[in-house]
Design a protein around this motif. Sequence first.
Motif, PDB file in Angstrom:
ATOM      1  N   PHE A  12      64.614  26.085  18.572  1.00  0.00           N
ATOM      2  CA  PHE A  12      63.592  25.088  18.588  1.00  0.00           C
ATOM      3  C   PHE A  12      63.104  24.286  19.841  1.00  0.00           C
ATOM      4  N   GLU A  13      64.303  23.839  19.852  1.00  0.00           N
ATOM      5  CA  GLU A  13      63.664  22.989  21.979  1.00  0.00           C
ATOM      6  C   GLU A  13      63.519  23.548  22.464  1.00  0.00           C
ATOM      7  N   LEU A 153      74.506  32.418  -1.820  1.00  0.00           N
ATOM      8  CA  LEU A 153      73.313  32.515  -1.184  1.00  0.00           C
ATOM      9  C   LEU A 153      73.273  32.489   0.140  1.00  0.00           C
ATOM     10  N   ILE A 154      72.959  33.394   0.240  1.00  0.00           N
ATOM     11  CA  ILE A 154      72.974  33.398   1.933  1.00  0.00           C
ATOM     12  C   ILE A 154      72.011  34.353   2.603  1.00  0.00           C
ATOM     13  N   ARG A 155      71.598  32.912   3.384  1.00  0.00           N
ATOM     14  CA  ARG A 155      70.168  32.854   4.120  1.00  0.00           C
ATOM     15  C   ARG A 155      70.249  33.462   5.497  1.00  0.00           C
ATOM     16  N   SER A 156      69.583  34.161   5.997  1.00  0.00           N
ATOM     17  CA  SER A 156      69.874  34.452   7.307  1.00  0.00           C
ATOM     18  C   SER A 156      68.821  34.754   7.961  1.00  0.00           C
ATOM     19  N   ILE A 157      67.995  35.155   9.380  1.00  0.00           N
ATOM     20  CA  ILE A 157      66.738  35.886  10.142  1.00  0.00           C
ATOM     21  C   ILE A 157      66.798  36.976   9.885  1.00  0.00           C
ATOM     22  N   ASP A 158      68.170  37.544  10.536  1.00  0.00           N
ATOM     23  CA  ASP A 158      68.201  39.387  10.302  1.00  0.00           C
ATOM     24  C   ASP A 158      69.418  39.620   9.336  1.00  0.00           C
ATOM     25  N   ARG A 175      63.338  32.160   8.049  1.00  0.00           N
ATOM     26  CA  ARG A 175      63.429  32.047   9.328  1.00  0.00           C
ATOM     27  C   ARG A 175      62.958  30.376   9.772  1.00  0.00           C
ATOM     28  N   GLY A 176      63.312  29.185  10.027  1.00  0.00           N
ATOM     29  CA  GLY A 176      63.209  27.949   9.583  1.00  0.00           C
ATOM     30  C   GLY A 176      61.872  27.905  10.525  1.00  0.00           C
ATOM     31  N   PRO A 177      60.981  26.482  10.596  1.00  0.00           N
ATOM     32  CA  PRO A 177      61.639  25.778   9.754  1.00  0.00           C
ATOM     33  C   PRO A 177      61.519  25.496   7.711  1.00  0.00           C
ATOM     34  N   PHE A 178      62.205  25.098   7.578  1.00  0.00           N
ATOM     35  CA  PHE A 178      61.905  24.959   6.167  1.00  0.00           C
ATOM     36  C   PHE A 178      61.377  23.969   5.893  1.00  0.00           C
ATOM     37  N   ASP A 179      61.355  23.438   4.435  1.00  0.00           N
ATOM     38  CA  ASP A 179      60.660  22.166   4.104  1.00  0.00           C
ATOM     39  C   ASP A 179      61.512  21.937   3.059  1.00  0.00           C
ATOM     40  N   SER A 204      64.387  21.360  12.498  1.00  0.00           N
ATOM     41  CA  SER A 204      64.294  22.516  11.797  1.00  0.00           C
ATOM     42  C   SER A 204      65.003  22.420  10.427  1.00  0.00           C
ATOM     43  N   SER A 205      65.894  22.235  11.167  1.00  0.00           N
ATOM     44  CA  SER A 205      66.932  23.168   9.612  1.00  0.00           C
ATOM     45  C   SER A 205      67.490  22.112   8.820  1.00  0.00           C
ATOM     46  N   TYR A 206      66.876  21.016   8.452  1.00  0.00           N
ATOM     47  CA  TYR A 206      66.948  19.394   8.018  1.00  0.00           C
ATOM     48  C   TYR A 206      67.286  19.500   6.896  1.00  0.00           C
ATOM     49  N   ALA A 207      66.045  20.823   5.912  1.00  0.00           N
ATOM     50  CA  ALA A 207      65.077  19.821   5.133  1.00  0.00           C
ATOM     51  C   ALA A 207      66.253  20.492   3.340  1.00  0.00           C
ATOM     52  N   LYS A 208      67.541  21.308   3.892  1.00  0.00           N
ATOM     53  CA  LYS A 208      67.678  21.686   3.508  1.00  0.00           C
ATOM     54  C   LYS A 208      69.278  20.775   2.746  1.00  0.00           C
TER      55      LYS A 208
END
Length: 255
Positions: A12-13, A153-158, A175-179, A204-208
């Motif tokens: 993200f940065e 429950l597996i979350r991934s981009i690909d 793909r994040g960012p998530f809310d 960007s991925s702190y919401a979880k």
Amino acid sequence: MAHRILILGGSFEARQFARAVRDLHDLDVTLSLAGRTAHPLAQPVPVRVGGFGGARGLARYLRSSKTEVVIDATHPFANVISENAINAAAAAGVKLIAIRRPAWQPIPGDHWTEAESVPDAVRRAGPDPRRILVALGRKELGPLTEAPWHSYLIRSIDPVDPPLGVPDATYILARGPFDEDGEIKLFRRHRIELIIAKNSGGTSSYAKLAAARRLSLPAILVKRPTVPAAPSVPDARAAKEMLVHLLGLEDERGE
Ligand code: NAP
């Protein structure tokens, strides 16, 4: 002549930094991606893709491209490239700025356990079946097969291909960012009881973790790998300030 800079990206940065510096005068910016994701996000500056061939290869690239500053904006768990960047910059006589985002720290209401590694995180999930949100890289999921009694429950981009050898795994591509509200809905829908993630830091991925706090769910966070010390800043804004100072640029947009 424009000053050449190389951003080591995939975070993200890195995009944020690229966006912040793309309009600075006298700057020729390239962003480097490892090439891990099938459909990488569009970047605000020209991109090159693929490994350099270790620290030596990176040093060769820095010399031949006449790069003056390398900005290590890779993910905190990408420790190999970060160490290569330190060694290559020293070997090529190039300045280095590392963006090192601080790790997340628990606040009241958090129920976090720290794990040394992904296998350690899986062990810490315990012997009783639990419903677990797994937010790890696709290549880091192997140790989950050591605890096939959980529901994952597996979350991934690909896509995870082939799927994991466990009886109960659900895959979601995102793909994040998530809310936070979206995460709460997701956790409720899948009756999540535990989160396993890396202590990546950043926004960007702190919401979880904010959602876990709201629902009083525990989280097991994998500790970051250590990386040797380098001139570093906590975020993209500070990296831009340091770059402007190092190269004596004029920050005309005043960002
Ligand atoms: P890593 O283990 O530190 O690096 C392994 C090798 O991948 C490096 O030696 C280098 O190959 C190549 N590489 C890594 N980043 C590169 C870049 N930005 N440009 C060109 N080559 C790169 O890295 P990783 O953990 O596999 O991460 C790969 C990429 O995904 C990085 O860009 C990182 O920012 C991003 N990412 C990683 C994570 C994570 O949790 N690890 C999470 C989100 C995003 P050579 O030795 O051949 O140069």
